[in-house]
Design an enzyme around this catalytic site. Sequence first.
Site, PDB file in Angstrom:
ATOM      1  N   GLU A 125       0.851  -1.179   0.000  1.00 52.95           N
ATOM      2  CA  GLU A 125       0.000   0.000   0.000  1.00 52.95           C
ATOM      3  C   GLU A 125       0.892   1.236   0.000  1.00 52.95           C
ATOM      4  OE1 GLU A 125      -3.091   0.264   2.906  1.00 52.95           O
ATOM      5  OE2 GLU A 125      -3.902  -1.707   2.445  1.00 52.95           O
ATOM      6  N   HIS A 180      -4.064   6.652   0.257  1.00 55.12           N
ATOM      7  CA  HIS A 180      -3.383   5.356   0.314  1.00 55.12           C
ATOM      8  C   HIS A 180      -4.034   4.438  -0.711  1.00 55.12           C
ATOM      9  CE1 HIS A 180      -6.731   4.054   2.935  1.00 55.12           C
ATOM     10  NE2 HIS A 180      -6.327   2.812   2.775  1.00 55.12           N
ATOM     11  N   HIS A 233      -5.107   0.447  -2.208  1.00 57.89           N
ATOM     12  CA  HIS A 233      -5.486  -0.934  -1.919  1.00 57.89           C
ATOM     13  C   HIS A 233      -5.053  -1.762  -3.126  1.00 57.89           C
ATOM     14  CE1 HIS A 233      -8.975   0.209   1.038  1.00 57.89           C
ATOM     15  NE2 HIS A 233      -7.786   0.325   1.603  1.00 57.89           N
ATOM     16  N   ASP A 290      -9.412   0.935   7.978  1.00 57.90           N
ATOM     17  CA  ASP A 290      -9.345   2.341   7.568  1.00 57.90           C
ATOM     18  C   ASP A 290     -10.275   3.195   8.421  1.00 57.90           C
ATOM     19  OD1 ASP A 290      -7.514   1.820   5.593  1.00 57.90           O
ATOM     20  OD2 ASP A 290      -9.015   1.659   4.005  1.00 57.90           O
TER      21      ASP A 290
END
Length: 117
Positions: free
Chosen positions: A12, A67, A69, A80
Site C-alpha cells: 500500500e 493510500h 489498496h 481504515d
Amino acid sequence: MLAHAREEDPRECVGLLLGGGSVAELALPLENVSQTPRSAYRVDPRRLLKALRQADDAGLEVLAVYHSHPGGPALPSVRDRTEAVWDTLYVIIGGATGEVRVFRLPQGEEVELDVCE
Ligand SMILES: [Zn+2]
C-alpha cells in the site's frame, strides 16, 4: 499519486495531498512503515510532522491523506475506518479497478475532490 501507487504495488502506498481551497496541487509521497504493508499503512509520526511543516512553509494545506489498496477496491476497509484519526479527507486508490474515491472517515461518507495530475 497514481504513479506512487503503481511504484509501491503490491504494498500500500501512503501520502498527503496538498493544496489550497478544494484543489489538490501536490501529492507528497510518504513511506509506509507498516509491518504488514500489503494490507495496511502507517507513517512514522516524526516524518508526518516534518511533512506538515513542509506544507505549512509552502503555504499549502493538507487536503487529504491518500493510500492504495493494491488488488482491492477503492473503498474504506474496517481498519481504515477504525484508524481514521486525522480530521481530513481520505483518498483511496483501488488497484483492482484503478478507481480513486474520496471519503470522510470514520463516517464513510463519500465526497468529491478535484485532483490535478
Ligand atoms: Zn485502506
